[in-house]
Design a protein around this motif. Sequence first.
Motif, PDB file in Angstrom:
ATOM      1  N   SER A  55      -4.168  35.678 -40.653  1.00  0.00           N
ATOM      2  CA  SER A  55      -4.141  37.101 -40.296  1.00  0.00           C
ATOM      3  C   SER A  55      -2.775  37.703 -40.558  1.00  0.00           C
ATOM      4  O   SER A  55      -2.648  38.796 -41.100  1.00  0.00           O
ATOM      5  CB  SER A  55      -4.516  37.274 -38.829  1.00  0.00           C
ATOM      6  N   ARG A  74       3.364  39.746 -35.314  1.00  0.00           N
ATOM      7  CA  ARG A  74       2.442  40.026 -34.228  1.00  0.00           C
ATOM      8  C   ARG A  74       3.130  40.796 -33.119  1.00  0.00           C
ATOM      9  O   ARG A  74       4.253  40.508 -32.730  1.00  0.00           O
ATOM     10  CB  ARG A  74       1.879  38.720 -33.662  1.00  0.00           C
ATOM     11  N   CYS A 130      -9.565  51.170 -28.904  1.00  0.00           N
ATOM     12  CA  CYS A 130      -8.670  50.029 -29.142  1.00  0.00           C
ATOM     13  C   CYS A 130      -7.999  49.543 -27.871  1.00  0.00           C
ATOM     14  O   CYS A 130      -7.148  48.641 -27.934  1.00  0.00           O
ATOM     15  CB  CYS A 130      -7.613  50.390 -30.181  1.00  0.00           C
ATOM     16  N   ARG A 133      -4.121  49.376 -27.900  1.00  0.00           N
ATOM     17  CA  ARG A 133      -3.377  48.504 -28.814  1.00  0.00           C
ATOM     18  C   ARG A 133      -2.990  49.198 -30.113  1.00  0.00           C
ATOM     19  O   ARG A 133      -2.082  48.773 -30.809  1.00  0.00           O
ATOM     20  CB  ARG A 133      -4.195  47.246 -29.140  1.00  0.00           C
ATOM     21  N   GLU A 135      -4.808  49.185 -32.718  1.00  0.00           N
ATOM     22  CA  GLU A 135      -5.537  48.519 -33.791  1.00  0.00           C
ATOM     23  C   GLU A 135      -6.848  47.963 -33.248  1.00  0.00           C
ATOM     24  O   GLU A 135      -6.969  47.654 -32.058  1.00  0.00           O
ATOM     25  CB  GLU A 135      -4.705  47.389 -34.397  1.00  0.00           C
ATOM     26  N   ARG A 137      -9.544  44.963 -33.562  1.00  0.00           N
ATOM     27  CA  ARG A 137      -9.667  43.595 -34.033  1.00  0.00           C
ATOM     28  C   ARG A 137     -11.133  43.207 -34.145  1.00  0.00           C
ATOM     29  O   ARG A 137     -11.965  43.632 -33.355  1.00  0.00           O
ATOM     30  CB  ARG A 137      -8.945  42.641 -33.082  1.00  0.00           C
ATOM     31  N   TYR A 138     -11.406  42.388 -35.147  1.00  0.00           N
ATOM     32  CA  TYR A 138     -12.791  41.971 -35.357  1.00  0.00           C
ATOM     33  C   TYR A 138     -12.793  40.611 -36.048  1.00  0.00           C
ATOM     34  O   TYR A 138     -11.793  40.171 -36.619  1.00  0.00           O
ATOM     35  CB  TYR A 138     -13.563  43.002 -36.182  1.00  0.00           C
ATOM     36  N   LYS A 144      -9.906  36.004 -38.002  1.00  0.00           N
ATOM     37  CA  LYS A 144      -9.772  37.154 -37.126  1.00  0.00           C
ATOM     38  C   LYS A 144      -8.961  38.228 -37.854  1.00  0.00           C
ATOM     39  O   LYS A 144      -7.871  37.953 -38.330  1.00  0.00           O
ATOM     40  CB  LYS A 144      -9.064  36.758 -35.832  1.00  0.00           C
ATOM     41  N   SER A 146      -7.759  42.572 -38.277  1.00  0.00           N
ATOM     42  CA  SER A 146      -7.462  43.792 -37.527  1.00  0.00           C
ATOM     43  C   SER A 146      -7.165  44.917 -38.496  1.00  0.00           C
ATOM     44  O   SER A 146      -6.744  44.688 -39.635  1.00  0.00           O
ATOM     45  CB  SER A 146      -6.275  43.583 -36.586  1.00  0.00           C
ATOM     46  N   ARG A 147      -7.391  46.140 -38.035  1.00  0.00           N
ATOM     47  CA  ARG A 147      -7.092  47.330 -38.844  1.00  0.00           C
ATOM     48  C   ARG A 147      -6.638  48.428 -37.889  1.00  0.00           C
ATOM     49  O   ARG A 147      -6.954  48.399 -36.690  1.00  0.00           O
ATOM     50  CB  ARG A 147      -8.322  47.775 -39.631  1.00  0.00           C
ATOM     51  N   CYS A 149      -6.489  51.631 -35.670  1.00  0.00           N
ATOM     52  CA  CYS A 149      -7.564  52.340 -34.994  1.00  0.00           C
ATOM     53  C   CYS A 149      -7.702  53.743 -35.581  1.00  0.00           C
ATOM     54  O   CYS A 149      -6.734  54.506 -35.627  1.00  0.00           O
ATOM     55  CB  CYS A 149      -7.278  52.420 -33.494  1.00  0.00           C
TER      56      CYS A 149
END
Length: 313
Positions: A55, A74, A130, A133, A135, A137-138, A144, A146-147, A149
């Motif tokens: 990720s 992160r 979100c 956050r 972003e 997550r999926y 895993k 994330s993009r 929001c």
Amino acid sequence: PNDAEAEAKFKQCSEAYHVLSDADRRAHFDRFGSAPAGPGGMPDFQQINIEELFSDLMGGLFGGMGGGVGSFVRGQTRGGRDIALELAITLEEAARGCEKTVEFERPAVCETCSGRGAAPGTPVDTCPACAGRGEVRYQQGFFKMSRPCGRCGAKGTIPREPCARCGGSGVMKRTEKLQVVLPAGVEDGATRTVDGYGEAPGNGLPSGNLEITVRIAAHPVFTRDGQDLRCTLPLSFPQAALGAMVDVPTLDGGAKLRVPAGIQPGQELRLRGKGMPRFGGYSRGDQIVMVQLEVPTKLSDEQAVEVRRLAAE
């Protein structure tokens, strides 16, 4: 999945990317053959979870493409993007140093709502999509992802009553003027960073930076070669054959140059200390003068007779 050899190779690739994606770590590796250790150095890739590693790596590779996946560091708060502009100066300005005014437009924090995006005196709510956050997550198969929001624009909050001036974005277009001091000897392509003058994302997040790249305009007489300057000196045949004292242009005005007898076309002469200042120092480069023989395009009858007589001798 469940392939130890593939996981080990992937971690090796990630470690290499971690070095190559940072200029300081890459320079350290080029000089010493290893990545820097200690605080701010290399993480222990053997202890990193493979899903987190993928990720992070994907975020570093594709995060700047818009709608990318992950984030390379992160938990890092998204700030505003940097703004790049070019500043054109002359060779004379680069030689002497100069002070220039740059004017540019950037998204800046809204003065009415102080970047919150909410009307004064009204609250902002945590984004339900979100959970604050910024972003979403999926899970996609093994990985895993994330993009940013889309509902809150990656801010993590939504104004209950949007600011009337900025429409809830927290930012507005603003024209800025800055004085930029360039030292003597600055080179073409040199970049100066002004912190905090990039795009402002609002909502209390940090602004990006302004990246100013210096562009030196072409000069009609001189070309730059590091700290040296180069130019051509047209000479007539008598001057080249017999030698002469000639006037040569420099950045400081005219200068006298002694041309030795019998000099050949393409031969170079040097004026010491007439080049560009060395950046951060007090010495200067040289001016290198290349001889160019000028041949008359038209001769009178009398001149032609004299040239033929000289040729015969």
